[in-house]
Design an enzyme around this catalytic site. Structure first.
Site, PDB file in Angstrom:
ATOM      1  N   LYS A 112       0.807  -1.219   0.000  1.00  0.00           N
ATOM      2  CA  LYS A 112       0.000   0.000   0.000  1.00  0.00           C
ATOM      3  C   LYS A 112       0.846   1.277   0.000  1.00  0.00           C
ATOM      4  O   LYS A 112       0.499   2.252  -0.661  1.00  0.00           O
ATOM      5  CB  LYS A 112      -0.941   0.012   1.206  1.00  0.00           C
ATOM      6  CG  LYS A 112      -2.060  -1.011   1.119  1.00  0.00           C
ATOM      7  CD  LYS A 112      -3.013  -0.880   2.290  1.00  0.00           C
ATOM      8  CE  LYS A 112      -4.059  -1.984   2.245  1.00  0.00           C
ATOM      9  NZ  LYS A 112      -5.101  -1.798   3.255  1.00  0.00           N
ATOM     10  N   ASP A 137      -9.861   2.828   3.014  1.00  0.00           N
ATOM     11  CA  ASP A 137      -9.813   2.130   4.307  1.00  0.00           C
ATOM     12  C   ASP A 137     -10.398   2.967   5.443  1.00  0.00           C
ATOM     13  O   ASP A 137     -11.112   2.442   6.302  1.00  0.00           O
ATOM     14  CB  ASP A 137      -8.377   1.745   4.660  1.00  0.00           C
ATOM     15  CG  ASP A 137      -7.848   0.600   3.806  1.00  0.00           C
ATOM     16  OD1 ASP A 137      -8.654  -0.255   3.384  1.00  0.00           O
ATOM     17  OD2 ASP A 137      -6.628   0.560   3.558  1.00  0.00           O
TER      18      ASP A 137
END
Ligand code: ATR
Length: 275
Positions: free
Chosen positions: A65, A101
């Site tokens: 990420k 997220d």
């Protein structure tokens, strides 16, 4: 048929393909969502391959990420704050890096609990903690305590996120703050690997009875069992997974995601794997 996929570690057991393929099928969208197991040396090529017309978009997971942040052409404001990309959206010839997220975390919490307006305790300072810390800030939590086995890593994370009203404490020092905490979040990877919990049932008993315990994993962990045994509301990470995925889906397709279909698909797959 167009494709979408998840860029991640080669040993990924992600529920994302099940979740997204159920959503595409529900809406009659001709896209196949795949796992794209990626070795570190291949990451740049894999990201660049998303520029192909036949790719709708991608997700990114552990351990890439943060690396992908530097490989896309532009990033959204929340992505800049978190410093990590979990969603790639092709726009023309370019790649936009986004992060869903924090949205997934907030939406799941709102759906499942009333979080008392007190301090938050975050356990863990790895990749999973980044979005959670930024989300807690967005939620105007009055104070965040961050505890990590390796204390220096917690300090580094706070500095890299530029967060204020956050205090790094030792794992051995959590007892002193538990009484002030409205939500305790297990963002360590402990629940994935073994049955250990960063805080035990006696410690959970120190929290006020309206406090919430959340584990970012989607398993029945020692952390969640300990919280429940102490009478607290315990939430696993499945809702966060579903809502981050639903948001990614919306960003790629421009249509309203069938969240309940995604949830049912994920829950069915969980049951299948458990049996
Ligand atoms: P993720 O991206 O899932 O957060 P990570 O970046 O490897 O994964 O971070 C794992 C987190 O779990 C870290 O906070 C780690 O603590 P350290 O920074 O001290 O390594 C924590 N963790 C993993 N195993 C642990 C254990 N046995 N006890 C306590 N914390 C643990």
């Amino acid at each position: 048929v167009k494709r979408a996929g998840l860029i991640g570690d080669p040993v990924d057991h992600s529920l994302s393909p099940v979740m997204h393929n159920a959503a595409f099928a529900e809406l009659g969208i001709d896209v196949r969502y795949e796992l794209w197991p990626t070795k570190p040396g291949d990451l740049t090529n894999v990201v660049n391959s998303i520029r192909d017309d036949q790719i709708l978009g991608a997700n990114v997971t552990v351990p890439y990420k943060q690396d992908v942040f530097d490989l896309v052409d532009a990033t959204t404001a929340i992505t800049d704050q978190i410093g990590a990309v979990n969603t790639i959206i092709p726009i023309g010839n370019g790649l936009l890096g986004d992060n869903t997220d924090a949205f997934g975390f907030m939406t799941s919490l709102r759906e499942e609990a009333d979080v008392p307006h007190r301090a938050a305790l975050v356990l863990g300072a790895g990749g999973a903690s980044r979005a959670v810390l930024v989300a807690l800030r967005e939620m105007n939590v009055p104070m965040i305590y961050l505890a990590n086995r390796t204390e220096q890593r917690a300090h580094d994370l706070v500095q890299s996120l530029g967060l204020k009203s956050i205090e790094v404490i030792a794992l051995s020092g959590v007892d002193e703050v538990l009484g002030d905490v409205g939500i305790a979040i297990n963002a360590t990877s402990l629940g994935w690997h073994d049955d250990a919990s960063p805080i035990n049932e006696q410690q959970f008993a120190r929290l006020q009875s309206d406090a919430i315990a959340m584990d970012l994993t989607y398993r029945e962990t020692a952390f969640l069992r300990g919280a429940r045994a102490a009478g607290l509301t315990a939430i696993d990470g499945l809702g966060m997974l579903i809502h981050q995925g639903a948001r990614s889906f919306a960003l790629w397709t421009g249509v309203e995601p069938p969240v309940e279909v995604m949830r049912s698909a994920v829950e069915a797959e969980q049951r299948r794997r458990a049996s």
